[in-house]
Design a protein around this motif. Structure first.
Motif, mmCIF file in Angstrom:
data_model
loop_
_atom_site.group_PDB
_atom_site.id
_atom_site.type_symbol
_atom_site.label_atom_id
_atom_site.label_comp_id
_atom_site.label_asym_id
_atom_site.label_seq_id
_atom_site.Cartn_x
_atom_site.Cartn_y
_atom_site.Cartn_z
ATOM 1 N N ALA A 1 1.026 -0.922 0.167
ATOM 2 C CA ALA A 1 -0.221 -0.113 0.760
ATOM 3 C C ALA A 1 0.603 1.127 0.003
ATOM 4 N N ASN A 2 2.317 1.095 0.150
ATOM 5 C CA ASN A 2 2.832 2.470 0.199
ATOM 6 C C ASN A 2 3.456 2.265 -0.662
ATOM 7 N N ASN A 3 3.240 2.887 -1.964
ATOM 8 C CA ASN A 3 3.541 3.008 -2.660
ATOM 9 C C ASN A 3 4.384 1.650 -4.198
ATOM 10 N N GLY A 4 3.571 0.539 -2.918
ATOM 11 C CA GLY A 4 4.159 -0.920 -4.037
ATOM 12 C C GLY A 4 4.003 -1.415 -2.996
ATOM 13 N N SER A 5 4.747 -0.717 -2.087
ATOM 14 C CA SER A 5 6.083 -1.543 -0.824
ATOM 15 C C SER A 5 5.189 -1.880 0.101
ATOM 16 N N TYR A 6 5.127 -2.796 0.928
ATOM 17 C CA TYR A 6 4.357 -3.629 1.668
ATOM 18 C C TYR A 6 5.131 -2.699 3.081
ATOM 19 N N PHE A 7 6.156 -2.729 3.796
ATOM 20 C CA PHE A 7 6.488 -1.642 4.566
ATOM 21 C C PHE A 7 6.466 0.040 4.715
ATOM 22 N N GLN A 8 6.804 0.737 5.860
ATOM 23 C CA GLN A 8 6.464 1.973 5.734
ATOM 24 C C GLN A 8 7.244 2.576 7.155
ATOM 25 N N GLU A 9 8.563 2.574 6.360
ATOM 26 C CA GLU A 9 9.744 2.946 7.644
ATOM 27 C C GLU A 9 9.113 3.900 8.826
ATOM 28 N N VAL A 10 9.332 3.602 9.736
ATOM 29 C CA VAL A 10 8.511 4.622 10.777
ATOM 30 C C VAL A 10 9.985 5.363 11.923
ATOM 31 N N PRO A 11 10.613 6.402 11.893
ATOM 32 C CA PRO A 11 11.590 6.418 12.318
ATOM 33 C C PRO A 11 11.636 7.042 13.678
ATOM 34 N N MET A 12 12.804 6.091 14.794
ATOM 35 C CA MET A 12 12.099 6.998 16.025
ATOM 36 C C MET A 12 13.614 7.148 16.603
ATOM 37 N N VAL A 13 13.004 7.465 18.300
ATOM 38 C CA VAL A 13 14.236 8.144 18.925
ATOM 39 C C VAL A 13 13.868 7.900 20.535
ATOM 40 N N GLU A 14 14.575 7.097 21.183
ATOM 41 C CA GLU A 14 14.577 6.902 22.439
ATOM 42 C C GLU A 14 15.024 8.073 23.302
ATOM 43 N N ILE A 15 14.568 8.289 23.679
ATOM 44 C CA ILE A 15 14.930 9.660 25.112
ATOM 45 C C ILE A 15 15.189 9.159 26.210
ATOM 46 N N THR A 16 16.447 8.970 26.869
ATOM 47 C CA THR A 16 16.747 8.426 28.206
ATOM 48 C C THR A 16 16.992 9.937 28.698
ATOM 49 N N PHE A 17 16.000 10.027 30.388
ATOM 50 C CA PHE A 17 16.025 12.152 30.459
ATOM 51 C C PHE A 17 17.315 11.739 31.566
ATOM 52 N N GLY A 18 18.187 12.997 31.815
ATOM 53 C CA GLY A 18 18.502 12.904 32.854
ATOM 54 C C GLY A 18 18.058 14.358 34.337
ATOM 55 N N SER A 19 17.064 14.575 34.429
ATOM 56 C CA SER A 19 16.373 15.412 34.978
ATOM 57 C C SER A 19 17.498 15.442 36.244
ATOM 58 N N PRO A 20 17.034 16.240 37.228
ATOM 59 C CA PRO A 20 17.750 16.868 37.917
ATOM 60 C C PRO A 20 17.565 15.687 39.404
ATOM 61 N N GLU A 21 18.082 16.422 40.324
ATOM 62 C CA GLU A 21 17.538 15.115 41.732
ATOM 63 C C GLU A 21 16.907 15.765 42.141
ATOM 64 N N LYS A 22 17.567 17.414 42.367
ATOM 65 C CA LYS A 22 16.918 18.491 43.520
ATOM 66 C C LYS A 22 16.240 19.511 42.390
ATOM 67 N N LEU A 23 15.186 19.807 43.172
ATOM 68 C CA LEU A 23 14.670 21.233 42.338
ATOM 69 C C LEU A 23 14.671 22.835 43.850
ATOM 70 N N GLU A 24 14.975 23.740 44.037
ATOM 71 C CA GLU A 24 14.650 24.419 44.723
ATOM 72 C C GLU A 24 14.113 25.327 43.870
ATOM 73 N N LEU A 25 12.805 25.281 44.191
ATOM 74 C CA LEU A 25 11.949 26.522 43.580
ATOM 75 C C LEU A 25 11.335 28.064 44.393
ATOM 76 N N LYS A 26 12.137 28.952 44.004
ATOM 77 C CA LYS A 26 11.695 30.332 45.247
ATOM 78 C C LYS A 26 10.714 31.071 45.009
#
Ligand SMILES: [Zn+2]
Length: 548
Positions: free
Chosen positions: A78-103
């Motif tokens: 179905a994809n211009n004659g191809s049976y495949f559609q590539e789905v580009p993805m990205v995995e993000i591993t989050f480096g979040s701050p361990e602590k937050l100080e809100l003023k």
């Protein structure tokens, strides 16, 4: 006399052609059978397919299997004659701050990662830097013209981070006059909160967790908070907020108190459509150092070209992916995913086979789409819906197969998202032919309509269906069905024990569902009408805009 005779001949000819049509449909439908269906299930749910996880050997086996089935059926790619559609993805591993100080105006509020908050971002960037973003409480964070509601009214979100309540005011009050009462609308989902905040141009959005509103405890959020898979969009997802995340209601109360505000009182005020956003007069600053990993997976798609309306299409979907090889449970580490989603996939393949057995081809084109990365956030369907092989305004409807149990024939056809569109009428008609009745999903508060691939189509405005026999067993009744379903949720769902057992499985009900999907699809593919969303559906306006 002559005229009468001619009329009779014409009438007989019409009747004969109707009968021929009916028998053509019937013989095509009759090709759907349990033996062929079982062959597919056994293959797809076998250990050899390694739990069908994207980016693994299991993916290669699965997508090649699906392609060969489509090829053997004589369907074209179905994809211009191809049976495949590539789905580009990205995995993000989050480096979040361990602590937050809100003023805050009354001093510093300290918050801890995992205990009080989790952060994420969909920006494909190694570093996120937020400096002095003003925190604003935006109530439920909902803009819903059909409910005369705009929680963001009068608020310029630029540079700000909004705090929003989870769920919608109808579910929280149980008042059927507010939103859809106990039935969750899309406005209640956290994904919506992220999307709306981004549309408003906010820098960040934090959803305030409470167990009732979210439907699950805080741990469910923190358990899966380390990384996330995203579709790679052309703009690196920069149109989304830079910062997404969750904060506990406890931490929110503490924060509000320091700011001289009462969280409980303001949450109650937020139920009203008169609510006005409130600034906390507090800034948030943070840095996230993220890791990026790029990978690509495949949707598999085939088509039966229509005749005079070939540029319009019906799309059948079933996700092929599952969880692969994972943590060992009861001595097994392969997450075979038989009910989720081997049987539904096999059912779609059987419906596809029936279409190829029609002597008279359908007027509209019919697409069979096996989808990747459903389990990681409906990513394959999101990608397809945004990169369809036929435009969304020519996509008449989507019919989605998801989570079928092999427990025999059912009297019911349960419609998740009942009342959303005119498609309910199509289901009812087909169900009647099978001596079945339609019913609404008994737990609309779980928002299941927003949690499988048909939803990606709904979001693009395409009327979509999520149905199956689920609630009332033909011989053993409702209690038996409920018992089986509850047992599945408790012992089998997303576990290695979701396996196919030829000794105990009964596919007769799944065969009937595959035939039901065929009947619905045939009706849609043979007419020129576009079924509509119901009045009050959150997807109606999207469709009307795209059809202009
Ligand atoms: Zn599933």
């Amino acid at each position: 006399m002559k005229l009468k005779f001619a009329s009779v001949i014409i009438l007989l000819a019409i009747l004969a052609s109707c009968n021929q049509k009916a028998s053509d449909l019937q013989q095509a439908e009759n090709t759907i059978n349990a033996t062929d269906m079982e062959k597919h299930v056994i293959a797809l749910a076998s250990d050899e397919f390694l739990g069908r996880q994207p980016f693994t050997e299991g993916e290669v086996k699965t997508v090649n299997y699906l392609r060969s089935v489509f090829e053997n059926l004589g369907l074209e790619g179905a994809n211009n004659g191809s049976y495949f559609q590539e789905v580009p993805m990205v995995e993000i591993t989050f480096g979040s701050p361990e602590k937050l100080e809100l003023k805050s105006p009354n001093g510093i509020v300290e918050l801890e990662l995992i205990k009080d908050y989790v952060f994420s971002t969909s920006h494909v960037k190694e570093q996120i830097n937020i400096e002095n973003s003003e925190l604003v409480f935006a109530g439920y964070g909902i803009v819903a013209p059909e409910f005369n509601r705009n929680d963001y009214e009068g608020l310029d979100c630029k540079g700000k981070t909004v705090l929003v309540l989870v769920n919608d005011p109808g579910l929280m009050t149980q008042d059927p006059m507010i939103f859809n009462g106990n039935a969750m609308t899309y406005y209640g989902r956290w994904t919506y909160k992220y999307e709306e905040a981004a549309r408003q141009g906010a820098t960040g959005v934090l959803v305030i967790h409470d167990t009732k509103g979210a439907g699950y405890p805080w741990e469910v959020i923190t358990n899966t908070a380390d990384n996330k898979l995203f579709v790679q969009s052309e703009d690196g997802n920069l149109s989304n907020c830079e910062l997404n995340g969750w904060i506990t209601d406890e931490a929110t109360s503490r924060l509000f108190e320091q700011c001289g505000l009462n969280f409980k009182e303001l949450s109650e005020k937020a139920l009203s459509s008169e609510f006005i956003p409130v600034s906390l007069n507090t800034m948030i600053s943070l840095t996230m150092n993220n890791k990026l990993r790029y990978a690509s997976s495949k949707n598999v798609l085939a088509m039966l070209k229509g005749t005079d309306l070939a540029d319009e299409c019906i799309v059948y979907t079933a996700h092929w992916d599952h969880f692969g090889v994972g943590p060992i449970m009861n001595g097994d580490s392969i997450y075979n995913g038989a009910a989720d989603n081997g049987i539904p996939l096999a059912s779609m393949l059987e419906t596809a086979k029936a279409f190829t057995n029609l002597k008279q081809k359908p007027r509209r084109s019919v697409i069979f789409l096996a989808i990747t990365a459903e389990e990681t956030g409906l990513l394959g369907s999101k990608y397809y819906a945004e990169h369809p092989v036929m435009p969304v305004q020519k996509t008449v409807a989507n019919l989605n197969y998801e989570l079928f149990l092999p427990i025999g024939r059912m009297k019911d056809v349960t419609i998740t998202g009942f009342g959303q569109s005119e498609l309910d009428g199509y289901v009812e008609e087909a169900a009647k032919e099978q001596d079945r009745y339609i019913m609404a999903d008994p737990f609309p508060e779980n928002g299941m309509y927003y949690r499988s691939d048909h939803f990606s189509f709904a979001k693009m405005g395409v009327p979509s269906l999520f149905v199956k026999g689920w609630s009332d067993h033909r011989e053993k009744g409702k209690e038996f069905a409920t018992l089986k379903v509850n047992d599945y949720w408790a012992t089998t769902y997303h576990k290695p024990s979701d396996e196919y057992d030829t000794a105990t499985a009964d596919l007769a009900g799944n065969v009937e569902d595959a035939k039901l999907f065929f009947k619905i699809g045939i009706k849609l593919a043979m007419e020129n009408y576009y079924p509509k969303w119901s009045e009050g559906s959150e997807f109606k306006a999207i469709r009307e805009k795209s059809m202009k």
